[in-house]
Design a protein around this motif. Structure first.
Motif, short mmCIF file in Angstrom:
data_model
loop_
_atom_site.label_atom_id
_atom_site.label_comp_id
_atom_site.label_asym_id
_atom_site.label_seq_id
_atom_site.Cartn_x
_atom_site.Cartn_y
_atom_site.Cartn_z
N ARG A 38 0.84 -1.21 0.00
CA ARG A 38 0.00 0.00 0.00
C ARG A 38 0.88 1.26 0.00
O ARG A 38 0.62 2.20 -0.76
CB ARG A 38 -0.92 -0.01 1.21
CG ARG A 38 -1.96 1.07 1.17
CD ARG A 38 -2.95 0.99 2.33
NE ARG A 38 -3.22 -0.37 2.78
CZ ARG A 38 -3.17 -0.76 4.06
NH1 ARG A 38 -2.91 0.09 5.01
NH2 ARG A 38 -3.42 -2.01 4.38
N ALA A 39 1.91 1.28 0.82
CA ALA A 39 2.80 2.45 0.88
C ALA A 39 3.51 2.67 -0.46
O ALA A 39 3.63 3.80 -0.94
CB ALA A 39 3.83 2.28 2.00
N MET A 40 3.95 1.58 -1.09
CA MET A 40 4.64 1.72 -2.38
C MET A 40 3.68 2.16 -3.48
O MET A 40 4.05 2.94 -4.36
CB MET A 40 5.34 0.42 -2.75
CG MET A 40 6.55 0.16 -1.86
SD MET A 40 7.58 -1.21 -2.43
CE MET A 40 6.42 -2.56 -2.41
N ARG A 41 2.44 1.71 -3.42
CA ARG A 41 1.43 2.16 -4.40
C ARG A 41 1.15 3.65 -4.24
O ARG A 41 1.00 4.38 -5.21
CB ARG A 41 0.15 1.35 -4.28
CG ARG A 41 0.29 -0.04 -4.82
CD ARG A 41 -1.08 -0.66 -5.05
NE ARG A 41 -0.97 -2.05 -5.39
CZ ARG A 41 -0.71 -2.52 -6.61
NH1 ARG A 41 -0.51 -1.68 -7.59
NH2 ARG A 41 -0.64 -3.81 -6.84
N GLU A 42 1.06 4.12 -2.99
CA GLU A 42 0.86 5.55 -2.74
C GLU A 42 2.03 6.36 -3.29
O GLU A 42 1.83 7.41 -3.91
CB GLU A 42 0.70 5.82 -1.25
CG GLU A 42 -0.63 5.40 -0.69
CD GLU A 42 -0.77 5.72 0.78
OE1 GLU A 42 -0.36 6.83 1.20
OE2 GLU A 42 -1.28 4.86 1.51
N LEU A 43 3.24 5.85 -3.09
CA LEU A 43 4.42 6.52 -3.63
C LEU A 43 4.36 6.55 -5.16
O LEU A 43 4.62 7.58 -5.78
CB LEU A 43 5.70 5.83 -3.16
CG LEU A 43 7.00 6.38 -3.71
CD1 LEU A 43 7.20 7.84 -3.30
CD2 LEU A 43 8.18 5.53 -3.23
N GLY A 44 4.00 5.44 -5.77
CA GLY A 44 3.89 5.38 -7.23
C GLY A 44 2.84 6.34 -7.77
O GLY A 44 3.06 7.02 -8.78
N THR A 45 1.70 6.41 -7.09
CA THR A 45 0.64 7.34 -7.51
C THR A 45 1.12 8.77 -7.40
O THR A 45 0.89 9.59 -8.28
CB THR A 45 -0.62 7.12 -6.65
OG1 THR A 45 -1.07 5.77 -6.85
CG2 THR A 45 -1.73 8.09 -7.02
N TRP A 46 1.82 9.08 -6.31
CA TRP A 46 2.35 10.43 -6.12
C TRP A 46 3.37 10.76 -7.21
O TRP A 46 3.37 11.86 -7.77
CB TRP A 46 2.99 10.55 -4.74
CG TRP A 46 3.47 11.93 -4.42
CD1 TRP A 46 2.74 12.94 -3.88
CD2 TRP A 46 4.78 12.45 -4.65
NE1 TRP A 46 3.53 14.07 -3.74
CE2 TRP A 46 4.78 13.79 -4.22
CE3 TRP A 46 5.96 11.92 -5.17
CZ2 TRP A 46 5.90 14.60 -4.29
CZ3 TRP A 46 7.08 12.73 -5.24
CH2 TRP A 46 7.05 14.04 -4.81
N LEU A 47 4.23 9.80 -7.54
CA LEU A 47 5.24 10.03 -8.58
C LEU A 47 4.61 10.23 -9.96
O LEU A 47 5.15 10.98 -10.78
CB LEU A 47 6.25 8.88 -8.62
CG LEU A 47 7.30 8.91 -7.51
CD1 LEU A 47 8.09 7.61 -7.49
CD2 LEU A 47 8.23 10.09 -7.69
N GLU A 48 3.50 9.56 -10.24
CA GLU A 48 2.82 9.77 -11.52
C GLU A 48 2.40 11.23 -11.68
O GLU A 48 2.47 11.78 -12.77
CB GLU A 48 1.59 8.87 -11.63
CG GLU A 48 1.90 7.43 -11.90
CD GLU A 48 0.66 6.56 -11.93
OE1 GLU A 48 -0.45 7.05 -11.67
OE2 GLU A 48 0.82 5.36 -12.21
N VAL A 49 1.98 11.85 -10.60
CA VAL A 49 1.51 13.24 -10.63
C VAL A 49 2.68 14.22 -10.47
O VAL A 49 2.73 15.25 -11.15
CB VAL A 49 0.46 13.48 -9.52
CG1 VAL A 49 0.08 14.94 -9.43
CG2 VAL A 49 -0.76 12.61 -9.74
N ASN A 50 3.61 13.91 -9.58
CA ASN A 50 4.65 14.85 -9.19
C ASN A 50 6.06 14.42 -9.58
O ASN A 50 7.04 14.99 -9.09
CB ASN A 50 4.61 15.04 -7.66
CG ASN A 50 3.29 15.56 -7.20
OD1 ASN A 50 2.94 16.69 -7.47
ND2 ASN A 50 2.53 14.71 -6.52
#
Length: 70
Positions: A38-50
């Motif tokens: 879950r933490a890595m998915r949140e990081l991946g989602t954040w990186l897609e945007v930022n």
């Protein structure tokens, strides 16, 4: 570590010209525990945007210096 904490850590490490090693320990069958996934998915989602704020950037010359307009 939560996704938000992982994002803050990544930004801090990158700003100081470091590399972040995420210590993920898969189970014997290769699965990753849900909390870590879950933490890595949140990081991946954040990186897609930022991601532009991370990829291809330069570190601070002096830690703590001001950025942006004076």
């Amino acid at each position: 570590m939560s996704g938000a904490a992982l994002i803050r850590l990544l930004v801090d490490v990158v700003a100081k010209n470091g590399n972040l090693l995420i210590n993920v320990g898969p189970a014997a069958d290769g699965s990753i525990p849900e909390l870590q996934r879950r933490a890595m998915r949140e990081l991946g989602t954040w990186l897609e945007v930022n991601g532009d704020a991370i990829y291809g950037t330069r570190p601070w010359i002096r830690m703590g210096e001001r950025t942006g307009a004076p």
